[in-house]
Design a protein around this motif. Sequence first.
Motif, mmCIF file in Angstrom:
data_model
loop_
_atom_site.group_PDB
_atom_site.id
_atom_site.type_symbol
_atom_site.label_atom_id
_atom_site.label_comp_id
_atom_site.label_asym_id
_atom_site.label_seq_id
_atom_site.Cartn_x
_atom_site.Cartn_y
_atom_site.Cartn_z
ATOM 1 N N ALA A 189 -8.901 12.123 -78.945
ATOM 2 C CA ALA A 189 -7.996 11.893 -77.819
ATOM 3 C C ALA A 189 -8.783 11.572 -76.552
ATOM 4 O O ALA A 189 -8.401 10.690 -75.772
ATOM 5 C CB ALA A 189 -7.109 13.117 -77.601
ATOM 6 N N ASP A 190 -9.888 12.259 -76.349
ATOM 7 C CA ASP A 190 -10.727 12.021 -75.174
ATOM 8 C C ASP A 190 -11.402 10.653 -75.249
ATOM 9 O O ASP A 190 -11.404 9.887 -74.280
ATOM 10 C CB ASP A 190 -11.772 13.128 -75.080
ATOM 11 N N THR A 192 -10.477 8.003 -76.808
ATOM 12 C CA THR A 192 -9.528 6.889 -76.761
ATOM 13 C C THR A 192 -8.676 6.906 -75.499
ATOM 14 O O THR A 192 -7.643 6.232 -75.432
ATOM 15 C CB THR A 192 -8.615 6.926 -77.998
ATOM 16 N N HIS A 193 -9.101 7.644 -74.498
ATOM 17 C CA HIS A 193 -8.345 7.808 -73.257
ATOM 18 C C HIS A 193 -7.858 6.466 -72.711
ATOM 19 O O HIS A 193 -8.625 5.528 -72.522
ATOM 20 C CB HIS A 193 -9.223 8.488 -72.201
ATOM 21 N N GLY A 194 -6.548 6.383 -72.474
ATOM 22 C CA GLY A 194 -5.975 5.198 -71.862
ATOM 23 C C GLY A 194 -5.748 4.022 -72.788
ATOM 24 O O GLY A 194 -5.216 2.993 -72.354
ATOM 25 N N HIS A 231 -4.147 12.378 -72.371
ATOM 26 C CA HIS A 231 -5.033 11.232 -72.182
ATOM 27 C C HIS A 231 -4.286 9.906 -72.100
ATOM 28 O O HIS A 231 -4.876 8.843 -72.287
ATOM 29 C CB HIS A 231 -6.079 11.199 -73.292
ATOM 30 N N GLY A 232 -2.981 9.974 -71.826
ATOM 31 C CA GLY A 232 -2.267 8.760 -71.454
ATOM 32 C C GLY A 232 -1.252 8.229 -72.440
ATOM 33 O O GLY A 232 -0.561 7.249 -72.135
#
Length: 270
Positions: A189-190, A192-194, A231-232
């Motif tokens: 998740a971190d 692949t942020h955004g 994370h978006g």
Amino acid sequence: MAINELSISTCVFGAERGVGQMLNDYMELALNAGFKMVEISHRVPESESSMNAFRTSGIKVWSIHGIMGMGAISPDKAERDKAVEEAYRHAAGYAEFAPCPLVEHYLDRHTDRKVAGYYRYSVEKLFEKVSALGYILCIETAPYKPKEYDRHPNSVEIAEFIRSFNSPQLQMTVDVNHSNLYENLLATADITHGLVKNIHVSNNYGVYENHLPPDIGVIDIKQAFDALRLHGYAGPCNLEFSFPGQKGITPSLTQLIDVRRYMEKLLWNR
């Protein structure tokens, strides 16, 4: 925004290659079970009868799963072009539902680094075509299958690949059933942020890609979904699973209602 909704893949309904009345029945079942959104699996062929089933169902098409296969990494340019054209034709058949995510698998899974060039060629060609239709092309995290492929591309590699296009119309699908087998989902998740515009949610026992219902297995679905939202990710929780021992069999209304209620309680305390 569909952040507090559930979507369900047509793969859940079993013998999904059927069109016409069979798809009508599936969509009625999904609605009666309380689902408002659906992802069209790559196994549902594009056709007028398929389109009519989704048009008249009253259910929103959240995303389309594409069909680009291993021909896309062939050393033969003609084979790559054929794979791209077939994938484009499938996407074009459902273009009425764009803009929405169009999911394609990340296929660079070989140690031969020429494959990376072949794959990029195919993605570039497909991206040019489907972005003109309004789709957001979403590359899906790869399953961990060491017996089938000689290399496993992790989320770092896939995120870097997507960021190299620098386009809001080329993004990412995180399949939690894929990513937990080789990586930590919170780290994914971190990383692949955004980038994440679609997700696939199912469970497994931590060894194989089982695609189990969300209440069976070792994945902490709530933790993973909350991390992706942090994370978006702003879409629905998109379910893609099969009931144990029921592959190819349409689930009952009670089974689907139970899954929906489980997810709503797990994620939103409804």
